[in-house]
Scaffold this motif. Structure first.
Motif, PDB file in Angstrom:
ATOM      1  N   GLY A 243       0.822  -1.199   0.000  1.00 39.04           N
ATOM      2  CA  GLY A 243       0.000   0.000   0.000  1.00 39.04           C
ATOM      3  C   GLY A 243       0.855   1.247   0.000  1.00 39.04           C
ATOM      4  N   ALA A 244       0.197   2.387  -0.163  1.00 36.17           N
ATOM      5  CA  ALA A 244       0.911   3.668  -0.218  1.00 36.17           C
ATOM      6  C   ALA A 244       0.130   4.737   0.524  1.00 36.17           C
ATOM      7  CB  ALA A 244       1.128   4.095  -1.660  1.00 36.17           C
ATOM      8  N   LEU A 245       0.857   5.493   1.335  1.00 32.57           N
ATOM      9  CA  LEU A 245       0.329   6.707   1.953  1.00 32.57           C
ATOM     10  C   LEU A 245       0.804   7.862   1.088  1.00 32.57           C
ATOM     11  CD1 LEU A 245      -0.942   8.506   4.108  1.00 32.57           C
ATOM     12  CD2 LEU A 245       1.171   8.238   5.459  1.00 32.57           C
ATOM     13  N   LEU A 246      -0.136   8.587   0.519  1.00 32.49           N
ATOM     14  CA  LEU A 246       0.160   9.703  -0.385  1.00 32.49           C
ATOM     15  C   LEU A 246      -0.339  10.972   0.297  1.00 32.49           C
ATOM     16  CD1 LEU A 246      -1.102   7.865  -3.583  1.00 32.49           C
ATOM     17  CD2 LEU A 246       1.263   8.029  -2.764  1.00 32.49           C
ATOM     18  N   ALA A 247       0.569  11.692   0.926  1.00 25.89           N
ATOM     19  CA  ALA A 247       0.193  12.822   1.770  1.00 25.89           C
ATOM     20  C   ALA A 247       0.416  14.147   1.062  1.00 25.89           C
ATOM     21  CB  ALA A 247       1.006  12.790   3.065  1.00 25.89           C
ATOM     22  N   ALA A 248      -0.604  14.974   1.050  1.00 25.94           N
ATOM     23  CA  ALA A 248      -0.563  16.325   0.484  1.00 25.94           C
ATOM     24  C   ALA A 248      -0.013  16.347  -0.945  1.00 25.94           C
ATOM     25  CB  ALA A 248       0.254  17.252   1.386  1.00 25.94           C
TER      26      ALA A 248
ATOM     27  N   PHE B 212      -2.303  -0.893  -6.231  1.00 29.53           N
ATOM     28  CA  PHE B 212      -2.157  -1.268  -4.831  1.00 29.53           C
ATOM     29  C   PHE B 212      -3.051  -0.355  -3.990  1.00 29.53           C
ATOM     30  CE2 PHE B 212       1.597   1.034  -6.424  1.00 29.53           C
ATOM     31  CZ  PHE B 212       1.409   2.277  -5.843  1.00 29.53           C
ATOM     32  N   PRO B 213      -3.427  -0.787  -2.780  1.00 30.81           N
ATOM     33  CA  PRO B 213      -4.244   0.065  -1.913  1.00 30.81           C
ATOM     34  C   PRO B 213      -3.498   1.358  -1.575  1.00 30.81           C
ATOM     35  CG  PRO B 213      -4.137  -2.176  -1.049  1.00 30.81           C
ATOM     36  CD  PRO B 213      -3.140  -2.079  -2.167  1.00 30.81           C
ATOM     37  N   SER B 214      -4.246   2.440  -1.454  1.00 29.07           N
ATOM     38  CA  SER B 214      -3.596   3.712  -1.141  1.00 29.07           C
ATOM     39  C   SER B 214      -4.533   4.624  -0.371  1.00 29.07           C
ATOM     40  CB  SER B 214      -3.115   4.403  -2.418  1.00 29.07           C
ATOM     41  OG  SER B 214      -4.170   4.599  -3.324  1.00 29.07           O
ATOM     42  N   ILE B 215      -3.901   5.494   0.403  1.00 27.66           N
ATOM     43  CA  ILE B 215      -4.603   6.509   1.170  1.00 27.66           C
ATOM     44  C   ILE B 215      -4.041   7.856   0.728  1.00 27.66           C
ATOM     45  CG2 ILE B 215      -4.957   7.505   3.463  1.00 27.66           C
ATOM     46  CD1 ILE B 215      -4.468   4.615   4.572  1.00 27.66           C
ATOM     47  N   VAL B 216      -4.909   8.753   0.299  1.00 30.15           N
ATOM     48  CA  VAL B 216      -4.515  10.129   0.007  1.00 30.15           C
ATOM     49  C   VAL B 216      -4.977  10.983   1.177  1.00 30.15           C
ATOM     50  CG1 VAL B 216      -4.925  12.149  -1.452  1.00 30.15           C
ATOM     51  CG2 VAL B 216      -4.506   9.927  -2.509  1.00 30.15           C
ATOM     52  N   ALA B 217      -4.012  11.604   1.855  1.00 29.42           N
ATOM     53  CA  ALA B 217      -4.305  12.503   2.968  1.00 29.42           C
ATOM     54  C   ALA B 217      -4.191  13.928   2.438  1.00 29.42           C
ATOM     55  CB  ALA B 217      -3.325  12.259   4.113  1.00 29.42           C
ATOM     56  N   ALA B 218      -5.290  14.673   2.480  1.00 29.85           N
ATOM     57  CA  ALA B 218      -5.322  16.002   1.857  1.00 29.85           C
ATOM     58  C   ALA B 218      -5.788  17.070   2.842  1.00 29.85           C
ATOM     59  CB  ALA B 218      -6.250  15.984   0.648  1.00 29.85           C
ATOM     60  N   SER B 219      -5.217  18.245   2.667  1.00 27.26           N
ATOM     61  CA  SER B 219      -5.520  19.398   3.508  1.00 27.26           C
ATOM     62  C   SER B 219      -6.508  20.317   2.796  1.00 27.26           C
ATOM     63  CB  SER B 219      -4.221  20.151   3.795  1.00 27.26           C
ATOM     64  OG  SER B 219      -4.479  21.406   4.383  1.00 27.26           O
ATOM     65  N   ARG B 220      -7.346  20.959   3.576  1.00 23.89           N
ATOM     66  CA  ARG B 220      -8.334  21.891   3.022  1.00 23.89           C
ATOM     67  C   ARG B 220      -7.721  23.233   2.616  1.00 23.89           C
ATOM     68  NH1 ARG B 220     -13.633  20.316   1.833  1.00 23.89           N
ATOM     69  NH2 ARG B 220     -13.983  18.402   2.976  1.00 23.89           N
ATOM     70  N   ASN B 221      -6.508  23.544   3.093  1.00 27.81           N
ATOM     71  CA  ASN B 221      -5.892  24.828   2.773  1.00 27.81           C
ATOM     72  C   ASN B 221      -4.450  24.666   2.287  1.00 27.81           C
ATOM     73  OD1 ASN B 221      -4.827  24.088   5.277  1.00 27.81           O
ATOM     74  ND2 ASN B 221      -4.809  26.171   6.081  1.00 27.81           N
ATOM     75  N   ASP B 222      -4.200  23.627   1.524  1.00 27.73           N
ATOM     76  CA  ASP B 222      -2.856  23.363   0.995  1.00 27.73           C
ATOM     77  C   ASP B 222      -2.573  24.328  -0.157  1.00 27.73           C
ATOM     78  OD1 ASP B 222      -0.525  22.350  -0.152  1.00 27.73           O
ATOM     79  OD2 ASP B 222      -1.144  20.265   0.098  1.00 27.73           O
TER      80      ASP B 222
ATOM     81  N   GLY C 190      -8.385  18.407   7.309  1.00 28.99           N
ATOM     82  CA  GLY C 190      -8.788  19.731   7.778  1.00 28.99           C
ATOM     83  C   GLY C 190      -7.799  20.770   7.276  1.00 28.99           C
ATOM     84  N   ALA C 191      -7.598  21.824   8.025  1.00 31.87           N
ATOM     85  CA  ALA C 191      -6.692  22.908   7.633  1.00 31.87           C
ATOM     86  C   ALA C 191      -5.286  22.589   8.126  1.00 31.87           C
ATOM     87  CB  ALA C 191      -7.175  24.236   8.189  1.00 31.87           C
ATOM     88  N   ALA C 192      -4.531  21.864   7.312  1.00 38.06           N
ATOM     89  CA  ALA C 192      -3.179  21.424   7.686  1.00 38.06           C
ATOM     90  C   ALA C 192      -2.107  22.007   6.774  1.00 38.06           C
ATOM     91  CB  ALA C 192      -3.117  19.896   7.663  1.00 38.06           C
ATOM     92  N   GLY C 193      -2.460  23.010   5.972  1.00 31.61           N
ATOM     93  CA  GLY C 193      -1.474  23.589   5.048  1.00 31.61           C
ATOM     94  C   GLY C 193      -0.906  22.517   4.137  1.00 31.61           C
ATOM     95  N   HIS C 194       0.394  22.565   3.915  1.00 32.68           N
ATOM     96  CA  HIS C 194       1.042  21.574   3.054  1.00 32.68           C
ATOM     97  C   HIS C 194       1.652  20.432   3.874  1.00 32.68           C
ATOM     98  CE1 HIS C 194       2.470  19.982  -0.670  1.00 32.68           C
ATOM     99  NE2 HIS C 194       3.738  20.123  -0.355  1.00 32.68           N
ATOM    100  N   LEU C 195       1.241  20.329   5.123  1.00 30.99           N
ATOM    101  CA  LEU C 195       1.693  19.249   6.001  1.00 30.99           C
ATOM    102  C   LEU C 195       3.222  19.212   6.073  1.00 30.99           C
ATOM    103  CD1 LEU C 195       0.209  17.049   7.674  1.00 30.99           C
ATOM    104  CD2 LEU C 195       0.697  15.464   5.824  1.00 30.99           C
ATOM    105  N   ASN C 196       3.823  20.366   6.244  1.00 32.39           N
ATOM    106  CA  ASN C 196       5.275  20.478   6.300  1.00 32.39           C
ATOM    107  C   ASN C 196       5.657  21.411   7.449  1.00 32.39           C
ATOM    108  OD1 ASN C 196       4.519  22.952   5.268  1.00 32.39           O
ATOM    109  ND2 ASN C 196       5.643  22.758   3.369  1.00 32.39           N
ATOM    110  N   PRO C 197       6.960  21.547   7.735  1.00 35.25           N
ATOM    111  CA  PRO C 197       7.360  22.430   8.838  1.00 35.25           C
ATOM    112  C   PRO C 197       6.841  23.863   8.689  1.00 35.25           C
ATOM    113  CG  PRO C 197       9.181  21.013   8.257  1.00 35.25           C
ATOM    114  CD  PRO C 197       8.109  20.794   7.218  1.00 35.25           C
ATOM    115  N   ALA C 198       6.773  24.376   7.466  1.00 36.60           N
ATOM    116  CA  ALA C 198       6.267  25.742   7.251  1.00 36.60           C
ATOM    117  C   ALA C 198       4.798  25.861   7.655  1.00 36.60           C
ATOM    118  CB  ALA C 198       6.446  26.146   5.786  1.00 36.60           C
TER     119      ALA C 198
END
Length: 187
Positions: free
Chosen positions: A89-94, A127-137, A160-168
């Motif tokens: 599987g794959a976790l595909l974040a932001a 393959f199975p995958s999860i896309v994790a997405a932010s509302r304000n990326d 939710g509002a997680a930006g680009h899911l990075n340190p910034a």
């Protein structure tokens, strides 16, 4: 236990990034983890990045879970079209939206097209995958990322509002990443 392969975005590994922290956490707990080597911010060639995933994936024996962020998600989509490597599987974040202009400091659409990124693959992932997405990326509109998730056959998770899911955006450690990895490892 599957090996976790970390696939960074175009900006590569950053010490305070959740992927780097996840890799350390996995290693500390004795779980197998590898990372696609950094290519540098100026290396935009999609084919070279796809080859880097293939080299690492083929060097891993046994089950595999991918963990990608931003442009790394698109690299995985390109890689999935040509690999024969089985993936749990794959976790595909932001995922970044390379088909729309991105903020200043990021590659332009012409640059991405010339480097082989466009068109973005829209085929169902094998393959199975999860896309994790932010509302304000700032790099990927939620609705457009949702369309990618649907095309890829991925489960969409609203962060939710997680930006680009990075340190910034205020993210270092991201505990849900481990939960998603564990879920994908059970497949």
């Amino acid at each position: 236990m599957p090996t976790v392969l970390i696939v960074p975005g175009l900006r590569d590994h950053v010490d305070a990034h959740w992927q780097t922290l996840l890799a350390a956490e996995l290693a500390e707990s004795g779980r197998p983890v590898r990372s696609v080597p950094p290519m540098g911010r100026t290396e935009l060639d999609c084919a070279r990045r796809v080859e880097a995933i293939e080299r690492e994936a083929q060097a891993i024996e046994g089950p595999l879970v991918l963990v990608a962020h931003s442009g790394g998600c698109l690299t995985v989509a390109h890689w999935a079209r040509q690999t024969r490597r089985a993936v749990h599987g794959a976790l595909l974040a932001a995922p970044a939206d390379f088909e729309r202009p991105m903020p200043e400091g990021y590659p332009g659409i012409g640059e991405l097209r010339n480097s082989g990124w466009l068109p973005v693959p829209r085929e169902r992932l094998p393959f199975p995958s999860i896309v994790a997405a932010s509302r304000n990326d700032p790099l990927g509109d939620y609705a457009r990322v949702g369309e990618l998730a649907q095309d890829w056959g991925s489960r969409l998770v609203d962060l939710g509002a997680a930006g680009h899911l990075n340190p910034a955006s205020g993210f270092g450690k991201w505990p849900r990443a481990m939960q998603f990895v564990d879920e994908l490892a059970r497949h």
